[in-house]
Design an enzyme around this catalytic site. Sequence first.
Site, PDB file in Angstrom:
ATOM      1  N   HIS A 149       0.850  -1.211   0.000  1.00 16.61           N
ATOM      2  CA  HIS A 149       0.000   0.000   0.000  1.00 16.61           C
ATOM      3  C   HIS A 149       0.876   1.249   0.000  1.00 16.61           C
ATOM      4  O   HIS A 149       2.092   1.157   0.181  1.00 16.61           O
ATOM      5  CB  HIS A 149      -0.914   0.006   1.231  1.00 16.61           C
ATOM      6  N   HIS A 197      -5.980  -1.859   3.764  1.00 15.18           N
ATOM      7  CA  HIS A 197      -5.866  -0.646   2.954  1.00 15.18           C
ATOM      8  C   HIS A 197      -4.997  -0.874   1.730  1.00 15.18           C
ATOM      9  O   HIS A 197      -4.042  -1.650   1.754  1.00 15.18           O
ATOM     10  CB  HIS A 197      -5.375   0.564   3.753  1.00 15.18           C
ATOM     11  N   HIS A 211       4.796   7.255   2.880  1.00 14.26           N
ATOM     12  CA  HIS A 211       5.569   6.019   2.700  1.00 14.26           C
ATOM     13  C   HIS A 211       4.894   5.113   1.687  1.00 14.26           C
ATOM     14  O   HIS A 211       3.724   5.287   1.364  1.00 14.26           O
ATOM     15  CB  HIS A 211       5.716   5.259   4.028  1.00 14.26           C
ATOM     16  N   HIS A 243       0.543  -1.797  14.614  1.00 17.00           N
ATOM     17  CA  HIS A 243      -0.370  -0.681  14.362  1.00 17.00           C
ATOM     18  C   HIS A 243      -1.691  -0.955  15.060  1.00 17.00           C
ATOM     19  O   HIS A 243      -2.210  -2.085  14.974  1.00 17.00           O
ATOM     20  CB  HIS A 243      -0.731  -0.606  12.875  1.00 17.00           C
ATOM     21  N   TYR A 252       9.097   0.915   9.922  1.00 12.98           N
ATOM     22  CA  TYR A 252       9.310   2.003   8.964  1.00 12.98           C
ATOM     23  C   TYR A 252      10.800   2.269   8.860  1.00 12.98           C
ATOM     24  O   TYR A 252      11.503   2.301   9.879  1.00 12.98           O
ATOM     25  CB  TYR A 252       8.651   3.292   9.433  1.00 12.98           C
ATOM     26  N   GLU A 262       8.033   0.953   4.289  1.00 14.32           N
ATOM     27  CA  GLU A 262       7.509   0.174   5.417  1.00 14.32           C
ATOM     28  C   GLU A 262       7.505  -1.292   5.016  1.00 14.32           C
ATOM     29  O   GLU A 262       7.276  -1.609   3.842  1.00 14.32           O
ATOM     30  CB  GLU A 262       6.067   0.631   5.723  1.00 14.32           C
TER      31      GLU A 262
HETATM   32  C1  M3P Z   1       0.198   2.921   8.406  1.00 13.86           C
HETATM   33  C2  M3P Z   1      -0.449   1.634   8.152  1.00 13.86           C
HETATM   34  C3  M3P Z   1       0.174   7.615   9.792  1.00 13.86           C
HETATM   35  C4  M3P Z   1      -0.192   6.221   9.927  1.00 13.86           C
HETATM   36  C5  M3P Z   1       0.295   5.211   9.243  1.00 13.86           C
HETATM   37  C6  M3P Z   1      -0.239   3.872   9.273  1.00 13.86           C
HETATM   38  C7  M3P Z   1       1.114   8.088   8.769  1.00 13.86           C
HETATM   39  O1  M3P Z   1       1.282   3.120   7.706  1.00 13.86           O
HETATM   40  O2  M3P Z   1       0.088   0.871   7.358  1.00 13.86           O
HETATM   41  O3  M3P Z   1      -1.499   1.364   8.749  1.00 13.86           O
HETATM   42  O4  M3P Z   1      -0.311   8.432  10.512  1.00 13.86           O
HETATM   43 FE    FE Z   2       1.545   1.857   6.057  1.00 13.70          FE
END
Ligand code: M3P
Ligand code: FE
Length: 304
Positions: A149, A197, A211, A243, A252, A262
Amino acid sequence: MSVIRLGYVHVRVTDLAASADHYRDTLGMDTVADEDGRLYLKSWDEHDHHSVVLEEGGVGLVKLGYKVAESADLDEYETKASAFGARVERMSKGDNIGVGDGLRITLPSEHTLELYHDVEYLGNSTGNWNPDPWPREGLRGIGVPRLDHTLITTEDPVLLERFFAEVLGFRAAEHLVGGPDNDELVGSWMFCGEQPHDIAFVKGEQGKLHHFAYHVDDWSSLLRAGDIFSMHDVPIDFGPARHGITRGETIYFFDPAGNRNEVFAGGYRTGPDFRTVTWTMDSAARGINYTHRELDPDFLNVVT
Ligand code: M3P
Ligand code: FE
């Protein structure tokens, strides 16, 4: 009519040779073409011509490519995107090596999104006849199997979400909103298939890349990726961690130009009946880094 997946990410890198080492030797992607200062790369379990393009000069996103289910869908996406008010042009076979005719859309966030169906089929590294589970000749570095993603930034997450929903048929898996009594949309994680996602965006500068992510199989593959980052002196942003948002597991890190990458494992399954999960800003640190419950402001501020 549907979008299948993120097909390719095209980024700028300051030093092509240094970045080639990162994407080939550390991540394990293979070179499929090297032309006009652009390097085209593919991961071992991807079938289409390429999934990453590196272009020398600067840093940041040039464009994203998403593959659609049928060529005939492109006319309808063109009509819908124009009606939405987006700038749309036709792209021609060969504009991207290996990729056929398609559409080039300027998103409300000023990112360039290409939609295509026809793309040269190279096949994955294990083939379709009595395949091994992974390439028996071995993998280089992490040996990432595929892209997963991207996350981009936009001044207007509501408008960008409307675009992805109304024009491209994506659905929101997760929302990040201002607070329990503040429904301002700060971020949205959207899917087109059954992943948590396929694209996400958070409020920020127009046209920037936060990213792009590679799938890895599981938590132990993620930890092994962490070992390889250390062996190769790759700068880590944060992780290994969980997450809250998407329930994925993450590390990351940065490519030599400073583009954030990532590695992502796990995450739940979505689908057309999935009901959007909401996170509030007071829980954002847990949403993004569930393990440590803290966020370095640079994680949100550093984009390319
Ligand atoms: C992810 C994900 C931010 C959150 C990122 C989350 C940039 O990268 O893969 O769920 O706030
Ligand atoms: Fe992500």
